[in-house]
Scaffold this motif. Structure first.
Motif, short mmCIF file in Angstrom:
data_model
loop_
_atom_site.label_atom_id
_atom_site.label_comp_id
_atom_site.label_asym_id
_atom_site.label_seq_id
_atom_site.Cartn_x
_atom_site.Cartn_y
_atom_site.Cartn_z
N GLU A 56 42.58 57.79 29.84
CA GLU A 56 44.02 57.98 29.74
C GLU A 56 44.76 56.65 29.71
O GLU A 56 45.71 56.48 28.96
CB GLU A 56 44.52 58.84 30.89
CG GLU A 56 44.03 60.27 30.81
CD GLU A 56 44.47 61.11 32.00
OE1 GLU A 56 45.23 60.60 32.85
OE2 GLU A 56 44.04 62.27 32.08
N THR A 57 44.34 55.71 30.55
CA THR A 57 45.00 54.40 30.59
C THR A 57 44.32 53.38 29.69
O THR A 57 44.83 52.29 29.50
CB THR A 57 45.02 53.84 32.03
OG1 THR A 57 43.67 53.66 32.48
CG2 THR A 57 45.77 54.76 32.96
N ASP A 58 43.16 53.76 29.13
CA ASP A 58 42.40 52.89 28.23
C ASP A 58 42.06 51.55 28.88
O ASP A 58 42.26 50.49 28.28
CB ASP A 58 43.18 52.68 26.93
CG ASP A 58 42.26 52.30 25.78
OD1 ASP A 58 41.07 52.62 25.85
OD2 ASP A 58 42.75 51.66 24.82
N SER A 59 41.56 51.63 30.12
CA SER A 59 41.21 50.39 30.84
C SER A 59 40.16 50.68 31.91
O SER A 59 39.97 51.82 32.32
CB SER A 59 42.45 49.79 31.49
OG SER A 59 42.96 50.68 32.46
N PHE A 60 39.51 49.61 32.36
CA PHE A 60 38.58 49.72 33.47
C PHE A 60 39.39 49.83 34.75
O PHE A 60 40.30 49.03 35.00
CB PHE A 60 37.65 48.51 33.54
CG PHE A 60 36.61 48.51 32.47
CD1 PHE A 60 35.44 49.25 32.63
CD2 PHE A 60 36.78 47.79 31.30
CE1 PHE A 60 34.47 49.27 31.64
CE2 PHE A 60 35.82 47.80 30.32
CZ PHE A 60 34.66 48.54 30.48
N VAL A 61 39.09 50.82 35.58
CA VAL A 61 39.87 51.05 36.80
C VAL A 61 39.13 50.69 38.07
O VAL A 61 39.76 50.42 39.10
CB VAL A 61 40.37 52.51 36.88
CG1 VAL A 61 41.39 52.79 35.79
CG2 VAL A 61 39.22 53.49 36.82
N LYS A 62 37.79 50.66 38.04
CA LYS A 62 37.05 50.37 39.26
C LYS A 62 35.67 49.83 38.90
O LYS A 62 35.05 50.26 37.93
CB LYS A 62 36.90 51.64 40.10
CG LYS A 62 36.15 51.49 41.39
CD LYS A 62 36.95 50.73 42.42
CE LYS A 62 36.18 50.68 43.73
NZ LYS A 62 36.59 49.65 44.61
N THR A 63 35.22 48.88 39.70
CA THR A 63 33.86 48.36 39.60
C THR A 63 33.23 48.45 40.98
O THR A 63 33.75 47.90 41.94
CB THR A 63 33.87 46.89 39.13
OG1 THR A 63 34.51 46.81 37.87
CG2 THR A 63 32.45 46.37 39.01
N TYR A 64 32.12 49.18 41.08
CA TYR A 64 31.40 49.28 42.34
C TYR A 64 30.24 48.27 42.31
O TYR A 64 29.46 48.24 41.35
CB TYR A 64 30.83 50.68 42.55
CG TYR A 64 31.87 51.70 42.92
CD1 TYR A 64 32.39 51.76 44.21
CD2 TYR A 64 32.35 52.60 41.99
CE1 TYR A 64 33.34 52.70 44.56
CE2 TYR A 64 33.30 53.55 42.33
CZ TYR A 64 33.79 53.59 43.61
OH TYR A 64 34.74 54.52 43.95
#
Length: 121
Positions: A56-64
């Motif tokens: 939806e936002t066309d982006s990476f939101v989290k990296t674990y």
């Protein structure tokens, strides 16, 4: 002479302690081994951990990474259990990590009965 050596060693230890505190963790997205789409998000198993991409936002939101509780950065396989809403992450050296409600549960590994820690799918 001994006093000067002890002071120098002590200063090096103090300086290294502060350097480790400011250490940055960089993830490596050059190798994506597996991916899974759940609820408009793509979960990517990479060399550098688990990446979550929001469609939806066309982006990476989290990296674990290992800082978040992941046992190994090299994620080889991803699966999802709908009944428990648990993401299963097969790693290269540390068995299967379980992510539920944004928290890592006890990993499935050789210690608790997994035949081997290496998942290579």
């Amino acid at each position: 002479m001994k006093r000067t050596t002890i002071i120098i060693i002590f200063l090096l230890i103090v300086i290294n302690t502060f350097a480790v505190r400011n250490w940055q963790m960089y993830t490596n997205r050059t190798h994506v081994y597996d991916m899974l789409e759940i609820d408009n998000r793509i979960y990517l198993g990479t060399w550098g951990g688990l990446e979550i991409y929001d469609l939806e936002t066309d982006s990476f939101v989290k990296t674990y990474t290992t800082r978040d509780g992941l046992q190994d950065l090299d994620i080889r396989s991803i699966s999802y259990q709908e009944e428990t809403e648990t993401l299963l992450l097969g790693t290269m050296k540390e068995g299967v990590n379980r992510l539920q409600d944004h928290r890592f549960r006890i990993a499935l590994n050789e210690v608790i009965g997994l035949p081997v820690n290496r998942v290579n799918v």
